[in-house]
Design a protein around this motif. Structure first.
Motif, PDB file in Angstrom:
ATOM      1  N   ASP A 174      -1.356  38.676  20.568  1.00  0.00           N
ATOM      2  CA  ASP A 174      -0.391  38.507  19.478  1.00  0.00           C
ATOM      3  C   ASP A 174       0.930  37.931  19.972  1.00  0.00           C
ATOM      4  N   THR A 175       1.226  38.060  21.257  1.00  0.00           N
ATOM      5  CA  THR A 175       2.475  37.529  21.799  1.00  0.00           C
ATOM      6  C   THR A 175       2.416  36.022  22.026  1.00  0.00           C
ATOM      7  N   GLY A 176       1.235  35.417  21.864  1.00  0.00           N
ATOM      8  CA  GLY A 176       1.081  33.994  22.093  1.00  0.00           C
ATOM      9  C   GLY A 176       0.614  33.641  23.487  1.00  0.00           C
ATOM     10  N   GLY A 177       0.425  34.644  24.340  1.00  0.00           N
ATOM     11  CA  GLY A 177      -0.063  34.379  25.684  1.00  0.00           C
ATOM     12  C   GLY A 177      -1.541  34.070  25.686  1.00  0.00           C
ATOM     13  N   ALA A 178      -1.926  33.014  26.405  1.00  0.00           N
ATOM     14  CA  ALA A 178      -3.319  32.584  26.456  1.00  0.00           C
ATOM     15  C   ALA A 178      -3.815  32.638  27.890  1.00  0.00           C
ATOM     16  N   VAL A 179      -5.049  33.046  28.061  1.00  0.00           N
ATOM     17  CA  VAL A 179      -5.704  33.117  29.370  1.00  0.00           C
ATOM     18  C   VAL A 179      -7.068  32.429  29.223  1.00  0.00           C
ATOM     19  N   PRO A 180      -7.470  31.533  30.147  1.00  0.00           N
ATOM     20  CA  PRO A 180      -6.860  31.243  31.433  1.00  0.00           C
ATOM     21  C   PRO A 180      -5.609  30.401  31.398  1.00  0.00           C
ATOM     22  N   GLY A 181      -5.327  29.677  30.315  1.00  0.00           N
ATOM     23  CA  GLY A 181      -4.054  28.986  30.194  1.00  0.00           C
ATOM     24  C   GLY A 181      -3.958  27.675  30.931  1.00  0.00           C
ATOM     25  N   GLU A 182      -5.071  27.096  31.355  1.00  0.00           N
ATOM     26  CA  GLU A 182      -5.035  25.798  32.026  1.00  0.00           C
ATOM     27  C   GLU A 182      -4.972  24.687  30.995  1.00  0.00           C
ATOM     28  N   GLY A 183      -4.131  23.698  31.229  1.00  0.00           N
ATOM     29  CA  GLY A 183      -4.034  22.572  30.314  1.00  0.00           C
ATOM     30  C   GLY A 183      -3.169  22.916  29.115  1.00  0.00           C
ATOM     31  N   ALA A 184      -3.068  21.969  28.222  1.00  0.00           N
ATOM     32  CA  ALA A 184      -2.194  22.136  27.074  1.00  0.00           C
ATOM     33  C   ALA A 184      -2.775  23.062  26.029  1.00  0.00           C
ATOM     34  N   ASP A 185      -4.095  23.178  25.973  1.00  0.00           N
ATOM     35  CA  ASP A 185      -4.693  23.986  24.921  1.00  0.00           C
ATOM     36  C   ASP A 185      -4.992  25.399  25.365  1.00  0.00           C
ATOM     37  N   GLY A 186      -4.864  25.705  26.638  1.00  0.00           N
ATOM     38  CA  GLY A 186      -5.048  27.075  27.098  1.00  0.00           C
ATOM     39  C   GLY A 186      -6.470  27.466  27.381  1.00  0.00           C
ATOM     40  N   SER A 242       0.968  34.159  17.930  1.00  0.00           N
ATOM     41  CA  SER A 242      -0.400  33.702  18.155  1.00  0.00           C
ATOM     42  C   SER A 242      -0.797  32.654  17.129  1.00  0.00           C
ATOM     43  N   PHE A 243      -0.281  32.757  15.909  1.00  0.00           N
ATOM     44  CA  PHE A 243      -0.550  31.742  14.890  1.00  0.00           C
ATOM     45  C   PHE A 243       0.020  30.389  15.311  1.00  0.00           C
ATOM     46  N   ASP A 244       1.179  30.417  15.957  1.00  0.00           N
ATOM     47  CA  ASP A 244       1.806  29.164  16.388  1.00  0.00           C
ATOM     48  C   ASP A 244       1.015  28.486  17.490  1.00  0.00           C
ATOM     49  N   VAL A 245       0.267  29.264  18.289  1.00  0.00           N
ATOM     50  CA  VAL A 245      -0.520  28.682  19.379  1.00  0.00           C
ATOM     51  C   VAL A 245      -1.743  27.950  18.842  1.00  0.00           C
ATOM     52  N   LEU A 246      -2.322  28.471  17.769  1.00  0.00           N
ATOM     53  CA  LEU A 246      -3.516  27.849  17.200  1.00  0.00           C
ATOM     54  C   LEU A 246      -3.174  26.476  16.643  1.00  0.00           C
ATOM     55  N   ARG A 247      -4.068  25.525  16.869  1.00  0.00           N
ATOM     56  CA  ARG A 247      -3.885  24.176  16.368  1.00  0.00           C
ATOM     57  C   ARG A 247      -4.932  23.884  15.306  1.00  0.00           C
ATOM     58  N   ALA A 291      -1.070  38.136   5.491  1.00  0.00           N
ATOM     59  CA  ALA A 291      -0.872  36.751   5.058  1.00  0.00           C
ATOM     60  C   ALA A 291      -0.865  35.793   6.246  1.00  0.00           C
ATOM     61  N   VAL A 292      -0.252  36.221   7.352  1.00  0.00           N
ATOM     62  CA  VAL A 292      -0.258  35.376   8.555  1.00  0.00           C
ATOM     63  C   VAL A 292      -1.680  35.213   9.079  1.00  0.00           C
ATOM     64  N   ALA A 293      -2.438  36.316   9.112  1.00  0.00           N
ATOM     65  CA  ALA A 293      -3.825  36.246   9.571  1.00  0.00           C
ATOM     66  C   ALA A 293      -4.664  35.362   8.667  1.00  0.00           C
ATOM     67  N   ALA A 294      -4.407  35.404   7.376  1.00  0.00           N
ATOM     68  CA  ALA A 294      -5.158  34.560   6.446  1.00  0.00           C
ATOM     69  C   ALA A 294      -4.917  33.079   6.736  1.00  0.00           C
ATOM     70  N   ARG A 295      -3.694  32.725   7.094  1.00  0.00           N
ATOM     71  CA  ARG A 295      -3.396  31.326   7.409  1.00  0.00           C
ATOM     72  C   ARG A 295      -4.050  30.872   8.705  1.00  0.00           C
ATOM     73  N   MET A 296      -4.352  31.812   9.587  1.00  0.00           N
ATOM     74  CA  MET A 296      -5.035  31.449  10.838  1.00  0.00           C
ATOM     75  C   MET A 296      -6.396  30.821  10.559  1.00  0.00           C
ATOM     76  N   ARG A 297      -7.008  31.229   9.473  1.00  0.00           N
ATOM     77  CA  ARG A 297      -8.326  30.697   9.139  1.00  0.00           C
ATOM     78  C   ARG A 297      -8.295  29.186   8.963  1.00  0.00           C
TER      79      ARG A 297
END
Length: 453
Positions: A299-311, A344-349, A369-375
């Motif tokens: 939820d903090t936006g941290g991605a693992v493994p995090g290699e490259g621009a897309d994580g 985490s929503f901001d990380v999703l493209r 509502a934020v989770a619904a927009r993730m879809r």
């Protein structure tokens, strides 16, 4: 095998005789005090026999200290931890090895290894006598029901005299780390039938050209099909050029773990948060085994493994290495202080995330509502929503509120399920497949295109 270095329990250690005197045991101090007291009484009373007894009592521990201090031998110690990464509730074996690297035999030795209390009692071993150039090996097991990263060491060596008057303790320098990862469960291979877009069977194909004018050719290689020769590029470069082949591309899966402190209640192995962590770990392992390129997102936006621009894991990183890195992250993941899942929503493209599997804690109206927009930013989405009130009160949770949140997520295109206290992820995995197959939008663009496994 990690070398622990060498120690010299005798006179080659720093600290001198003062250190040796500080190693007097309770028995040695008692003998010394009794001897001094007897000598004083003998002097006052004029009793020569009592003086002899007092001198004997006082000199005996001092002789033991001197002999122990002047002992000249060195021992080398090492530790081997197998395996270094274990699931919660499983055991690991620790092997200790002591080598006498001098030409003198040792006396009575006691080994003691420092371990955190959650791994069990502190192991102690007594070694009688190690011959010159000899070796002794002992082992013990460690086990933890709590995930985490635990240090092992340093290994301590105690040298004692035969009368138990003095003990000298020396520590080796080597440490090892035991990583206790979340417990994982094997998930059933579930597929949803439909027109595959690449994230149902773990494979998709991306064309190297979008049209005749957008082709990216390469030089001709021996064995290439002549039907793939691109004559316009051949005329331009003056050598045979062929169209690039369709190249396989691994499907993508993002596993989202909600770690907000406000979303969970309770703690310990049976809490809702630990179930969510274990569920995320099981999903990661399962998706990697099915050929997906997997990313862990919090939820903090941290991605693992995090290699490259897309994580996502890089093309050169093996699945086992990716799984190990994500498992190590889950071994130490803790509650976050955030109150929103928006990072985490901001990380999703949009449209490029493939499958999204989320493990949510309590969701209020805004976070739902934020989770619904993730879809809208994933190819397809599955949500497991935990009612932490129900987990904390052993089933008496707010079922009505959870059902309302599930309804909103389903309307947004999620395959959403409630996770009651004590639920098993493999069964929920099957329920998600059944729910998706029964959904009116199962064959549409809002559902799974192809399937998930």
């Amino acid at each position: 095998m990690e070398p622990g270095g060498q120690v010299a329990p005798g006179g080659e250690d720093k600290g001198g005789l003062r250190v040796a005197l500080s190693g007097l045991t309770t028995r040695g101090r008692s003998f010394l005090a009794a001897g001094v007291a007897a000598a004083i009484c003998a002097y006052v009373l004029g009793q020569s026999d009592l003086l002899r007894v007092g001198l004997l009592l006082a000199v005996l521990p001092l002789i033991c200290v001197s002999v122990l201090y002047r002992t000249r031998y060195r021992v080398a110690g090492s530790r081997q931890l197998t395996p270094t990464r274990v699931p919660a509730g499983s055991e690991a074996r620790v092997r200790l090895r002591m080598d006498n690297v001098t030409r003198l035999p040792t006396g009575l030795l006691m080994l003691q290894d420092h371990v955190p209390y959650v791994l069990g009692p502190r192991p102690r071993f007594v070694l009688d006598r190690v011959e010159p150039g000899g070796r002794r090996e002992v082992s013990y097991r460690v086990r933890s029901d709590l995930r985490g990263r635990y240090p092992l060491g340093p290994l301590q060596l105690r040298l004692s005299d035969p009368f138990g008057m003095c003990e000298l303790t020396r520590s080796f320098s080597a440490y090892d780390t035991l990583t206790v990862i979340p417990h994982t469960e094997p998930l059933p291979p579930v597929s949803l039938v439909g027109d595959s877009t690449g994230y149902g069977d773990g494979r998709q194909r991306s064309l190297a050209l979008a049209g005749e004018d957008d082709v990216i050719p390469r030089g001709y290689r021996h064995g290439d099909d002549l039907r793939r020769v691109h004559w316009r590029s051949t005329a331009r470069y003056g050598e045979l050029m062929v169209r690039r082949e369709e190249q396989p591309q691994r499907a993508r899966c993002t596993v989202l773990l909600d770690t907000r402190r406000v979303a969970y209640q309770g703690a310990g192995p049976g809490s809702a948060f630990e179930w969510a962590v274990s569920g995320a770990a099981s999903t990661l392992v399962h998706m990697l085994e099915r050929g997906f390129t997997v990313r862990l997102l919090t939820d903090t936006g941290g991605a693992v493994p995090g290699e490259g621009a897309d994580g996502f894991a890089g093309a050169t990183q093996e699945s086992a290495d990716s799984a190990g890195l994500m498992m190590d992250t889950l071994a130490v993941v803790d509650h976050s202080d955030g109150v929103s899942i928006s990072p985490s929503f901001d990380v999703l493209r949009g449209g490029t995330e493939g499958l999204l599997v989320a493990f949510f804690g309590d969701l209020d109206q805004e976070q739902t509502a934020v989770a619904a927009r993730m879809r809208q930013r994933s190819g397809s989405a599955v949500a497991f929503v935990l009612d932490s009130d129900g987990w904390a009160s052993a089933g008496a949770g707010s079922a009505g509120r959870v059902e309302e949140r599930l309804r909103q997520l389903r309307e947004a295109g999620w395959t959403a399920l409630a996770v009651p206290s004590g639920a098993e992820l493999p069964e929920l995995w099957r329920q998600a497949a059944r729910q998706r197959s029964e959904s009116p939008a199962a064959g549409g663009t809002t559902g799974f295109s192809g399937g998930w496994s």
